[in-house]
Design a protein around this motif. Structure first.
Motif, PDB file in Angstrom:
ATOM      1  N   LEU A 173       0.626  -1.020   0.107  1.00  0.00           N
ATOM      2  CA  LEU A 173       0.060   0.081   0.101  1.00  0.00           C
ATOM      3  C   LEU A 173       0.794   1.296   0.116  1.00  0.00           C
ATOM      4  CD1 LEU A 173      -2.815  -1.018   2.588  1.00  0.00           C
ATOM      5  CD2 LEU A 173      -3.296  -0.852   0.078  1.00  0.00           C
ATOM      6  N   ALA A 174       2.048   1.167   0.607  1.00  0.00           N
ATOM      7  CA  ALA A 174       3.026   2.347   0.578  1.00  0.00           C
ATOM      8  C   ALA A 174       3.232   2.673  -0.881  1.00  0.00           C
ATOM      9  CB  ALA A 174       4.216   1.956   1.384  1.00  0.00           C
ATOM     10  N   MET A 175       3.350   1.986  -1.786  1.00  0.00           N
ATOM     11  CA  MET A 175       3.688   2.347  -3.301  1.00  0.00           C
ATOM     12  C   MET A 175       2.455   2.872  -3.876  1.00  0.00           C
ATOM     13  SD  MET A 175       5.136  -1.484  -4.297  1.00  0.00           S
ATOM     14  CE  MET A 175       6.146  -2.500  -3.063  1.00  0.00           C
ATOM     15  N   MET A 176       1.046   2.826  -3.206  1.00  0.00           N
ATOM     16  CA  MET A 176      -0.064   3.534  -3.824  1.00  0.00           C
ATOM     17  C   MET A 176       0.116   4.806  -3.534  1.00  0.00           C
ATOM     18  SD  MET A 176      -0.533   0.597  -5.329  1.00  0.00           S
ATOM     19  CE  MET A 176      -0.428  -1.333  -4.954  1.00  0.00           C
ATOM     20  N   PRO A 177      -0.622   5.936  -4.395  1.00  0.00           N
ATOM     21  CA  PRO A 177      -0.742   7.304  -4.062  1.00  0.00           C
ATOM     22  C   PRO A 177      -1.836   7.646  -3.085  1.00  0.00           C
ATOM     23  CG  PRO A 177      -0.891   7.031  -6.506  1.00  0.00           C
ATOM     24  CD  PRO A 177      -0.877   5.364  -5.822  1.00  0.00           C
ATOM     25  N   ASN A 178      -1.602   8.215  -2.058  1.00  0.00           N
ATOM     26  CA  ASN A 178      -2.555   8.857  -1.153  1.00  0.00           C
ATOM     27  C   ASN A 178      -3.070   7.888  -0.288  1.00  0.00           C
ATOM     28  OD1 ASN A 178      -3.991  11.127  -0.061  1.00  0.00           O
ATOM     29  ND2 ASN A 178      -5.375  11.140  -1.441  1.00  0.00           N
ATOM     30  N   ILE A 179      -2.529   7.151   0.572  1.00  0.00           N
ATOM     31  CA  ILE A 179      -2.997   6.044   1.304  1.00  0.00           C
ATOM     32  C   ILE A 179      -2.874   6.583   2.758  1.00  0.00           C
ATOM     33  CG2 ILE A 179      -2.667   3.448   2.048  1.00  0.00           C
ATOM     34  CD1 ILE A 179      -3.687   3.747  -0.825  1.00  0.00           C
ATOM     35  N   SER A 180      -3.837   6.427   3.364  1.00  0.00           N
ATOM     36  CA  SER A 180      -4.016   6.533   4.862  1.00  0.00           C
ATOM     37  C   SER A 180      -4.346   5.341   5.562  1.00  0.00           C
ATOM     38  CB  SER A 180      -5.004   7.863   5.344  1.00  0.00           C
ATOM     39  OG  SER A 180      -6.241   7.554   5.001  1.00  0.00           O
ATOM     40  N   LEU A 181      -3.739   5.195   6.749  1.00  0.00           N
ATOM     41  CA  LEU A 181      -4.013   4.094   7.597  1.00  0.00           C
ATOM     42  C   LEU A 181      -4.392   4.399   8.938  1.00  0.00           C
ATOM     43  CD1 LEU A 181      -0.689   2.122   6.979  1.00  0.00           C
ATOM     44  CD2 LEU A 181      -2.817   1.748   5.887  1.00  0.00           C
ATOM     45  N   LYS A 182      -5.586   3.685   9.686  1.00  0.00           N
ATOM     46  CA  LYS A 182      -5.849   3.678  10.943  1.00  0.00           C
ATOM     47  C   LYS A 182      -5.628   2.271  11.564  1.00  0.00           C
ATOM     48  CE  LYS A 182     -10.025   5.513  10.399  1.00  0.00           C
ATOM     49  NZ  LYS A 182     -11.264   6.128  10.847  1.00  0.00           N
ATOM     50  N   LEU A 183      -4.868   2.286  12.642  1.00  0.00           N
ATOM     51  CA  LEU A 183      -4.258   0.919  12.963  1.00  0.00           C
ATOM     52  C   LEU A 183      -5.079   0.896  14.541  1.00  0.00           C
ATOM     53  CD1 LEU A 183      -0.490   1.021  12.556  1.00  0.00           C
ATOM     54  CD2 LEU A 183      -2.472   0.281  10.605  1.00  0.00           C
ATOM     55  N   TYR A 184      -5.733  -0.492  14.736  1.00  0.00           N
ATOM     56  CA  TYR A 184      -6.210  -0.579  15.945  1.00  0.00           C
ATOM     57  C   TYR A 184      -5.686  -2.141  16.425  1.00  0.00           C
ATOM     58  CZ  TYR A 184      -9.341  -1.349  19.948  1.00  0.00           C
ATOM     59  OH  TYR A 184      -9.910  -1.526  20.984  1.00  0.00           O
ATOM     60  N   TYR A 185      -4.785  -2.307  17.435  1.00  0.00           N
ATOM     61  CA  TYR A 185      -4.408  -3.440  17.894  1.00  0.00           C
ATOM     62  C   TYR A 185      -3.968  -3.460  19.407  1.00  0.00           C
ATOM     63  CZ  TYR A 185      -0.527   0.101  17.413  1.00  0.00           C
ATOM     64  OH  TYR A 185       0.173   1.351  17.831  1.00  0.00           O
ATOM     65  N   PRO A 186      -3.654  -4.876  19.979  1.00  0.00           N
ATOM     66  CA  PRO A 186      -3.308  -5.032  21.456  1.00  0.00           C
ATOM     67  C   PRO A 186      -1.786  -4.271  21.389  1.00  0.00           C
ATOM     68  CG  PRO A 186      -3.877  -7.067  20.321  1.00  0.00           C
ATOM     69  CD  PRO A 186      -3.869  -6.314  19.219  1.00  0.00           C
ATOM     70  N   GLN A 187      -1.723  -3.267  22.534  1.00  0.00           N
ATOM     71  CA  GLN A 187      -0.696  -2.610  22.669  1.00  0.00           C
ATOM     72  C   GLN A 187       0.772  -3.662  22.649  1.00  0.00           C
ATOM     73  OE1 GLN A 187      -0.862   0.521  22.997  1.00  0.00           O
ATOM     74  NE2 GLN A 187       1.352   0.780  22.197  1.00  0.00           N
ATOM     75  N   SER A 188       0.778  -4.888  22.755  1.00  0.00           N
ATOM     76  CA  SER A 188       1.915  -5.767  22.783  1.00  0.00           C
ATOM     77  C   SER A 188       2.231  -6.288  21.292  1.00  0.00           C
ATOM     78  CB  SER A 188       1.713  -6.698  23.799  1.00  0.00           C
ATOM     79  OG  SER A 188       0.547  -7.572  23.580  1.00  0.00           O
ATOM     80  N   LEU A 189       1.296  -5.837  20.514  1.00  0.00           N
ATOM     81  CA  LEU A 189       1.371  -6.386  19.183  1.00  0.00           C
ATOM     82  C   LEU A 189       1.363  -5.699  18.179  1.00  0.00           C
ATOM     83  CD1 LEU A 189      -1.202  -9.393  19.607  1.00  0.00           C
ATOM     84  CD2 LEU A 189       1.284  -9.571  19.709  1.00  0.00           C
ATOM     85  N   SER A 190       2.305  -4.268  18.561  1.00  0.00           N
ATOM     86  CA  SER A 190       2.085  -3.029  17.430  1.00  0.00           C
ATOM     87  C   SER A 190       3.090  -3.415  16.434  1.00  0.00           C
ATOM     88  CB  SER A 190       2.616  -1.780  18.158  1.00  0.00           C
ATOM     89  OG  SER A 190       3.997  -2.199  18.831  1.00  0.00           O
ATOM     90  N   LEU A 191       3.028  -2.531  15.098  1.00  0.00           N
ATOM     91  CA  LEU A 191       3.817  -2.625  14.083  1.00  0.00           C
ATOM     92  C   LEU A 191       5.153  -2.787  14.440  1.00  0.00           C
ATOM     93  CD1 LEU A 191       2.649  -2.968  11.261  1.00  0.00           C
ATOM     94  CD2 LEU A 191       3.349  -0.571  11.052  1.00  0.00           C
TER      95      LEU A 191
END
Length: 306
Positions: A173-191
């Motif tokens: 997705l980082a290769m695509m134009p104008n992408i925004s992300l909303k991430l929701y995850y357990p604190q211990s399982l972050s990116l």
């Protein structure tokens, strides 16, 4: 030798070309494409469990007229049990076939061994690293369902630390134009920090949601994932997966044009009551994997990927 090991080998142009080829193979008469891999032999080596990935790859080869030899549960039922290195496995199996599709428990071992393969190797999922063909079929699904690969708001829920499908999808997705992300995850399982840094360098807007409702609000695409409990390094990483599940009540928040994706299998992250909703695209997504992998194997064995 061209191996498919990471989504970073693909750009928007190559991905679009692959999608168009998948669409051609999808709509072609079976008799017209059955010759395309005639005489080709592909090995599928799966060191970890798989249903969709293994069967779709094998079906892809057969539908194009090729043949498959397969090792399921290879971690226990092959010479790896005796201590044979993956590099040697590639040397040996590569002498028998025209390509190797592999799922392995160690991303690092696969990365080191792939150089020893005398035939093309396709990474069908490596530990908590990447799953490039899943990301390719994911963007194929987004293209078919939404009609574009740019100007998208994407919500990603669940296990971002060990979820290799997430790692590959975000990089794509980082290769695509104008992408925004909303991430929701357990604190211990972050990116993982390296992938988070890649998003920042690519100019992807990233927001951390505080609830399922906040993540889904305004999303074009929702990517739900399974909590990868089998990869937890400590009990501290355990979490209540139900806190990150999409329930039928959440559909009122989701825009009508949005689509819900999941690489599957699901184990409670999506209420089955959602399945009949047109926005639930995960079973269509799994079907898309067949055609995308047909296109990939076809181009790979014809030397059209580089």
């Amino acid at each position: 030798m061209f191996h498919v090991s990471t989504v970073q080998q693909f750009d928007l142009e190559k991905t679009t070309h692959l999608i168009k080829h998948a669409e051609y193979l999808r709509t072609a008469k079976r008799a017209d494409i059955l010759h395309r891999l005639s005489g080709s032999l592909v090995a599928t080596l799966f060191y970890e469990p798989s249903t969709r990935t293994r069967l779709s790859f094998e079906a892809a080869v057969y539908r194009l007229g090729g043949q498959v030899i397969s090792a399921e549960n290879a971690r226990e039922n092959s010479s790896s049990k005796k201590g044979e290195s993956l590099a040697d496995v590639f040397r040996i199996v590569g002498a028998y076939v025209d390509a190797i599709v592999i799922r392995h428990h160690s991303a690092e071992e696969l990365e080191e061994a792939i150089a020893y393969a005398p035939v093309p190797v396709v990474n069908a999922g490596a530990g908590s690293g990447e799953h490039p063909t899943q990301a390719l079929l994911d963007v194929y699904t987004i293209w078919r369902e939404i009609g574009r690969l740019e100007n998208l708001s994407v919500a990603v829920l669940g296990d971002l630390k060990y979820g290799r499908t997430v790692h590959s999808l975000l990089r794509m997705l980082a290769m695509m134009p104008n992408i925004s992300l909303k991430l929701y995850y357990p604190q211990s399982l972050s990116l993982p920090p390296d992938i988070a840094a890649e998003m920042e360098r690519a100019g992807v807007r990233v927001e951390q949601a505080e609830s399922v409702e906040q993540a889904l609000c305004g999303a074009d695409v929702v990517y739900q994932t399974r909590i990868q409990a089998e990869r937890f390094e400590s009990v501290d990483e355990a979490c209540a997966a139900s806190d990150y599940a999409i329930q039928a009540k959440h559909l009122s928040i989701l825009p009508n044009h949005a689509r819900i994706l999941h690489p599957l299998p699901r184990v409670g992250e999506i209420d089955p009551a959602i399945d009949p909703d047109a926005r639930a695209a995960y079973f269509r997504q799994a079907e898309n994997g067949l055609y995308l992998r047909m296109a990939l194997i076809d181009q790979l064995l014809k030397g059209e990927l580089s």
